[in-house]
Design an enzyme around this catalytic site. Structure first.
Site, PDB file in Angstrom:
ATOM      1  N   PRO A 244       0.837  -1.204   0.000  1.00  0.00           N
ATOM      2  CA  PRO A 244       0.000   0.000   0.000  1.00  0.00           C
ATOM      3  C   PRO A 244       0.871   1.253   0.000  1.00  0.00           C
ATOM      4  CG  PRO A 244      -0.004  -1.040   2.160  1.00  0.00           C
ATOM      5  CD  PRO A 244       0.725  -1.967   1.261  1.00  0.00           C
ATOM      6  N   ASP A 420       5.822   2.196   2.067  1.00  0.00           N
ATOM      7  CA  ASP A 420       4.909   1.088   2.319  1.00  0.00           C
ATOM      8  C   ASP A 420       4.209   1.344   3.660  1.00  0.00           C
ATOM      9  OD1 ASP A 420       3.649  -1.313   2.905  1.00  0.00           O
ATOM     10  OD2 ASP A 420       5.307  -2.570   2.203  1.00  0.00           O
ATOM     11  N   HIS A 421       2.900   1.577   3.600  1.00  0.00           N
ATOM     12  CA  HIS A 421       2.181   1.963   4.816  1.00  0.00           C
ATOM     13  C   HIS A 421       2.006   0.805   5.798  1.00  0.00           C
ATOM     14  CE1 HIS A 421       0.298   4.862   7.189  1.00  0.00           C
ATOM     15  NE2 HIS A 421      -0.581   5.368   6.349  1.00  0.00           N
ATOM     16  N   ARG A 422       2.344  -0.416   5.393  1.00  0.00           N
ATOM     17  CA  ARG A 422       2.342  -1.526   6.343  1.00  0.00           C
ATOM     18  C   ARG A 422       3.512  -1.400   7.318  1.00  0.00           C
ATOM     19  NH1 ARG A 422       2.747  -6.474   2.296  1.00  0.00           N
ATOM     20  NH2 ARG A 422       4.422  -5.066   1.627  1.00  0.00           N
TER      21      ARG A 422
END
Length: 449
Positions: A244, A420-422
């Site tokens: 994401p 990467d929003h994770r």
């Protein structure tokens, strides 16, 4: 008596299954020595020169330039006993013959230590990643064998054309498989290639092109997707749809950085060293990553862990004639500004020559892409697979800027950061981007880090 050996296409990087033959460096009748470069191939990762593990006389080239060959297929035949001095070797098992030459594996980075932290609070573990080593192909005794037929390229049909004509077709984007040659025996000539490129091919060639589904009247060109371009496309799709992405932007006044750059260029220590805005950005990324290690980590989907890297293998996106490649500066965080400048110059020079090795593109932790060299202000870059962040540098332009309440013309740069929003929350991404911006806006800030 002659003793023939078949030189197979080696796996030049782990997991490759095929490669395109770019150019032969030898011809039948040439005498070669051990480890002499005999062919240049293009894999899904880079252009690679392959050495031959035996000395002898080349008897036959089994594949022509432009053809795609599967790993393990024979591409050259060599007589390793042209004078007939050695006694014939005893027959060996088929399994031993297949081990005649081991796959070639590129040099990797030194062993590194990474920390794995479970997403839900598991205790960190330490894993040591062993460095890949070069495996030198060692010849073994084998019974004399006769030359074999050339390996068939994919599609079965082999266009009849000389190497210079094949190169011309590749440069012009003409698919030789779609042409019927006008020379004796159906051999494709330079005129045939030019005619196809201009949409005015001879009748037989035109019919062949039309039968293949390509209509010259549309003035379109179709270029097969393979090699570096194919690998890059697959990697970008995989990254875009698995991680994401979040992208943030920052505009900064880099006038002090450009002034500092001029001072360095005149200093004795940096004499002959090319210092660019990318050099400062590389140093800034390394310093900022220490304060925000999340951007230098990666999501391990299989283990459901975040892997924090205690080193920075800095990727530099480079446009080359064969497509986008991202070679790495190993342990960039341990380098001085001068060392980074030298490393970046060498890296980009090799990339532009199309000589970046597959090993040089493995194991990155964070990447910089510089669209500013094309005059572009900014962009929303896609994260390189296996990483969690990529910094984009825009063009540095003279821009009206408010300084101490007055409007002045300043050197202004736009930055963008995709992450990467994770792995990276908005806070960490913002702090990292702000740190990089502060370091570029005033290099003196670096002494406080």
């Amino acid at each position: 008596m002659p003793e023939y050996k078949h030189f197979p296409l080696a796996d030049t990087a782990e997991g490759l299954t095929e490669a395109d033959i770019i150019a032969w460096q030898v011809k039948p009748g040439d005498t070669v020595t051990v480890n002499q470069i005999v062919v240049e191939v293009e894999t899904a990762k880079a252009a690679v020169e392959l050495p031959i593990p035996w000395a002898g006389v080349v008897t036959e080239l089994l594949v022509e330039p432009g053809q795609t060959v599967e790993v393990g297929a024979p591409i050259l035949t060599i007589d390793v006993d042209p004078g007939g001095k050695a006694a014939p070797a005893a027959p060996v098992a088929e399994e031993a013959a297949e081990e005649e030459m081991k796959p070639l594996v590129g040099y990797g980075s030194k062993a590194v230590v990474t920390q794995r932290r479970a997403r839900k609070g598991a205790a960190p573990a330490v894993a040591v990643a062993p460095a890949p080593v070069a495996v030198a192909p060692a010849p073994v005794a084998a019974a004399p064998v006769a030359p074999v037929a050339p390996a068939k390229p994919k599609g079965g049909y082999v266009p009849l054309a000389k190497p210079p004509v094949r190169k011309l077709a590749k440069d012009l984007g003409v698919d030789l498989h779609a042409l019927t040659g006008t020379a004796d025996g159906g051999v494709i000539t330079r005129d045939d290639v030019h005619a196809a490129a201009n949409g005015s091919a001879a009748p037989a060639a035109v019919q062949s092109v039309v039968d293949s589904g390509y209509d010259p009247a549309t003035r379109e060109r179709r270029v097969p997707v393979k090699g570096v371009r194919k690998a890059t496309a697959a990697a970008m799709v995989q990254s875009a749809y698995s991680a994401p992405h979040v992208t943030e932007f920052l505009t900064i006044d880099v006038t002090p950085m450009m002034e500092f750059r001029e001072k360095l260029k005149k200093s004795r220590e940096f004499a002959g060293v090319k210092v660019t805005p990318l050099t400062f950005a590389a140093k800034a990324v390394c310093l900022a990553a220490k304060r925000t290690p999340d951007v230098n980590a990666v999501w391990d989907e299989a283990a459901q862990e975040i892997v924090y890297k205690d080193y920075v293998h800095l990727g530099i996106a480079a446009a080359t004639p064969r497509g986008l490649v991202v070679p790495k500066v190993r342990d960039a965080d341990s380098m001085s500004l001068k060392e980074l400048a030298i490393a970046l110059t060498e890296l980009t020079d090799v990339a532009r020559q199309g000589k970046t090795t597959p090993a040089a593109m493995l194991g990155g932790t964070i990447t910089i892409t510089n669209v500013g060299v094309f005059g572009v202000d900014t962009g929303t870059p896609i994260i390189n697979p296996g990483e969690s962040a990529i910094l984009c540098l825009g063009a540095i332009k003279d821009t009206p800027w408010v300084v101490d309440g007055e409007i002045k013309v300043r050197k202004v740069l736009q930055l963008s950061l995709s992450f990467d929003h994770r792995v990276v929350d908005g806070q960490q991404g913002s702090e990292f981007l702000a740190d990089v911006g502060a370091l570029l806006a005033d290099p003196a800030v670096a002494i406080t880090y």
